[in-house]
Design an enzyme around this catalytic site. Sequence first.
Site, PDB file in Angstrom:
ATOM      1  N   ASP A 152       0.874  -1.162   0.000  1.00 12.45           N
ATOM      2  CA  ASP A 152       0.000   0.000   0.000  1.00 12.45           C
ATOM      3  C   ASP A 152       0.922   1.225   0.000  1.00 12.45           C
ATOM      4  O   ASP A 152       2.102   1.108   0.338  1.00 12.45           O
ATOM      5  CB  ASP A 152      -0.901  -0.022   1.235  1.00 12.45           C
ATOM      6  CG  ASP A 152      -1.829   1.173   1.308  1.00 12.45           C
ATOM      7  OD1 ASP A 152      -2.477   1.486   0.292  1.00 12.45           O
ATOM      8  OD2 ASP A 152      -1.892   1.797   2.380  1.00 12.45           O
ATOM      9  N   ASP A 170       0.024   5.078   1.127  1.00 12.24           N
ATOM     10  CA  ASP A 170      -0.132   5.974   2.276  1.00 12.24           C
ATOM     11  C   ASP A 170      -0.174   5.175   3.573  1.00 12.24           C
ATOM     12  O   ASP A 170      -0.996   4.275   3.730  1.00 12.24           O
ATOM     13  CB  ASP A 170      -1.398   6.816   2.127  1.00 12.24           C
ATOM     14  CG  ASP A 170      -1.393   7.667   0.866  1.00 12.24           C
ATOM     15  OD1 ASP A 170      -0.295   8.003   0.378  1.00 12.24           O
ATOM     16  OD2 ASP A 170      -2.482   7.982   0.363  1.00 12.24           O
ATOM     17  N   PHE A 215      -6.004  13.465   3.334  1.00 15.55           N
ATOM     18  CA  PHE A 215      -5.476  12.987   2.058  1.00 15.55           C
ATOM     19  C   PHE A 215      -4.121  13.638   1.741  1.00 15.55           C
ATOM     20  O   PHE A 215      -3.830  14.737   2.193  1.00 15.55           O
ATOM     21  CB  PHE A 215      -6.449  13.229   0.892  1.00 15.55           C
ATOM     22  CG  PHE A 215      -7.743  12.486   1.029  1.00 15.55           C
ATOM     23  CD1 PHE A 215      -7.907  11.233   0.466  1.00 15.55           C
ATOM     24  CD2 PHE A 215      -8.803  13.043   1.735  1.00 15.55           C
ATOM     25  CE1 PHE A 215      -9.113  10.547   0.611  1.00 15.55           C
ATOM     26  CE2 PHE A 215      -9.997  12.363   1.883  1.00 15.55           C
ATOM     27  CZ  PHE A 215     -10.153  11.104   1.313  1.00 15.55           C
ATOM     28  N   THR A 265      -2.901   1.184  -4.410  1.00 12.34           N
ATOM     29  CA  THR A 265      -3.359   2.239  -3.509  1.00 12.34           C
ATOM     30  C   THR A 265      -4.718   2.799  -3.903  1.00 12.34           C
ATOM     31  O   THR A 265      -4.965   3.082  -5.080  1.00 12.34           O
ATOM     32  CB  THR A 265      -2.301   3.371  -3.441  1.00 12.34           C
ATOM     33  OG1 THR A 265      -2.764   4.423  -2.594  1.00 12.34           O
ATOM     34  CG2 THR A 265      -1.953   3.929  -4.796  1.00 12.34           C
ATOM     35  N   GLN A 276      -7.006   5.856  -4.141  1.00 11.79           N
ATOM     36  CA  GLN A 276      -6.785   7.302  -4.232  1.00 11.79           C
ATOM     37  C   GLN A 276      -8.116   7.995  -4.525  1.00 11.79           C
ATOM     38  O   GLN A 276      -8.309   8.612  -5.571  1.00 11.79           O
ATOM     39  CB  GLN A 276      -5.722   7.618  -5.295  1.00 11.79           C
ATOM     40  CG  GLN A 276      -4.330   7.165  -4.911  1.00 11.79           C
ATOM     41  CD  GLN A 276      -3.816   7.854  -3.662  1.00 11.79           C
ATOM     42  OE1 GLN A 276      -4.003   9.053  -3.474  1.00 11.79           O
ATOM     43  NE2 GLN A 276      -3.173   7.092  -2.785  1.00 11.79           N
ATOM     44  N   SER A 277      -9.040   7.879  -3.564  1.00 10.25           N
ATOM     45  CA  SER A 277     -10.375   8.457  -3.753  1.00 10.25           C
ATOM     46  C   SER A 277     -10.355   9.979  -3.760  1.00 10.25           C
ATOM     47  O   SER A 277     -11.358  10.608  -4.092  1.00 10.25           O
ATOM     48  CB  SER A 277     -11.338   7.955  -2.681  1.00 10.25           C
ATOM     49  OG  SER A 277     -10.966   8.442  -1.409  1.00 10.25           O
ATOM     50  N   ARG A 319     -13.121  12.469  -5.270  1.00 12.42           N
ATOM     51  CA  ARG A 319     -13.670  13.522  -4.420  1.00 12.42           C
ATOM     52  C   ARG A 319     -13.308  14.923  -4.943  1.00 12.42           C
ATOM     53  O   ARG A 319     -13.659  15.919  -4.337  1.00 12.42           O
ATOM     54  CB  ARG A 319     -13.127  13.375  -2.999  1.00 12.42           C
ATOM     55  CG  ARG A 319     -13.530  12.113  -2.310  1.00 12.42           C
ATOM     56  CD  ARG A 319     -12.711  11.936  -1.027  1.00 12.42           C
ATOM     57  NE  ARG A 319     -12.800  10.602  -0.508  1.00 12.42           N
ATOM     58  CZ  ARG A 319     -13.573  10.231   0.496  1.00 12.42           C
ATOM     59  NH1 ARG A 319     -14.321  11.118   1.113  1.00 12.42           N
ATOM     60  NH2 ARG A 319     -13.594   8.987   0.898  1.00 12.42           N
ATOM     61  N   HIS A 368     -11.617   5.932  -7.503  1.00 11.57           N
ATOM     62  CA  HIS A 368     -13.040   6.028  -7.190  1.00 11.57           C
ATOM     63  C   HIS A 368     -13.316   6.236  -5.705  1.00 11.57           C
ATOM     64  O   HIS A 368     -12.489   5.922  -4.859  1.00 11.57           O
ATOM     65  CB  HIS A 368     -13.748   4.749  -7.657  1.00 11.57           C
ATOM     66  CG  HIS A 368     -13.500   4.429  -9.085  1.00 11.57           C
ATOM     67  ND1 HIS A 368     -12.718   3.356  -9.487  1.00 11.57           N
ATOM     68  CD2 HIS A 368     -13.889   5.058 -10.215  1.00 11.57           C
ATOM     69  CE1 HIS A 368     -12.664   3.331 -10.805  1.00 11.57           C
ATOM     70  NE2 HIS A 368     -13.361   4.356 -11.276  1.00 11.57           N
ATOM     71  N   ARG A 420     -11.567  -0.703  -5.944  1.00 13.60           N
ATOM     72  CA  ARG A 420     -11.325  -0.087  -4.643  1.00 13.60           C
ATOM     73  C   ARG A 420     -11.179  -1.153  -3.559  1.00 13.60           C
ATOM     74  O   ARG A 420     -12.083  -1.964  -3.349  1.00 13.60           O
ATOM     75  CB  ARG A 420     -12.463   0.885  -4.293  1.00 13.60           C
ATOM     76  CG  ARG A 420     -12.251   1.613  -2.972  1.00 13.60           C
ATOM     77  CD  ARG A 420     -13.337   2.668  -2.766  1.00 13.60           C
ATOM     78  NE  ARG A 420     -13.311   3.187  -1.420  1.00 13.60           N
ATOM     79  CZ  ARG A 420     -12.455   4.099  -0.973  1.00 13.60           C
ATOM     80  NH1 ARG A 420     -11.544   4.601  -1.791  1.00 13.60           N
ATOM     81  NH2 ARG A 420     -12.493   4.511   0.274  1.00 13.60           N
ATOM     82  N   ARG A 455      -8.736  -2.945   4.944  1.00 16.19           N
ATOM     83  CA  ARG A 455      -9.088  -3.169   3.539  1.00 16.19           C
ATOM     84  C   ARG A 455      -7.882  -3.576   2.704  1.00 16.19           C
ATOM     85  O   ARG A 455      -8.021  -4.342   1.748  1.00 16.19           O
ATOM     86  CB  ARG A 455      -9.821  -1.970   2.956  1.00 16.19           C
ATOM     87  CG  ARG A 455      -9.015  -0.720   2.855  1.00 16.19           C
ATOM     88  CD  ARG A 455      -9.831   0.394   2.198  1.00 16.19           C
ATOM     89  NE  ARG A 455      -9.313   1.677   2.598  1.00 16.19           N
ATOM     90  CZ  ARG A 455     -10.048   2.666   3.031  1.00 16.19           C
ATOM     91  NH1 ARG A 455     -11.343   2.552   3.125  1.00 16.19           N
ATOM     92  NH2 ARG A 455      -9.498   3.803   3.366  1.00 16.19           N
TER      93      ARG A 455
END
Length: 188
Positions: free
Chosen positions: A7, A9, A19, A50, A52-53, A57, A91, A100, A129
């Site tokens: 992963d 972050d 974020f 990773t 990256q929503s 957003r 997403h 995701r 997750r």
Amino acid sequence: MKLIILDRDGVINQDSDAFIKSPAEWIPIPGSLQAIARLNQAGYTVVVATNQSGIGRKLFDMATLNAIHQKMHTAAQQVGATIDAVFFCPHTADDNCDCRKPKPGMLHEISRRYDINLKGIHSVGDSLRDLQSGFMMGCVPHLVLTGKGVKTQEKGGLPPGTQIYPNLEAMVDQLLSNSLQAELNFAV
């Protein structure tokens, strides 16, 4: 092929509840890039998967994400590390996509791209997750306590067999030590 899935972050770089929205906010966790270099030296292909929503957003755009990843690649190269590829999901949870995490779509793509079954491949994350998506694909789950790792450990419900480490550097130390021991035992 020796492959490992990380992963981003909270594993490679410091995480933020707000974020990571710019290259300036991307700050490596001490020792993480050196750990990746050691994986490379031991013959591992390192890939990142990773969520990256922030893109979905509208907190940042693709050009910014590319700039963040360019900073990561450059910082890795400066210590002799190579991240072979970055797979990401742009997403939000509401999009109900297949990529995701905890859904395994990104890992399916990694499996296709490298033409490898992920059973037994090491997967490292700081959130449930991350661990769940790898576990569904047969990966060996590793939780690091950086980023959201401590909260994840406290919540419990980790996939069976999850190994826990203070950080990526400690995880790599153990992985390479176990690999060396296995090689020595095989040679006897």
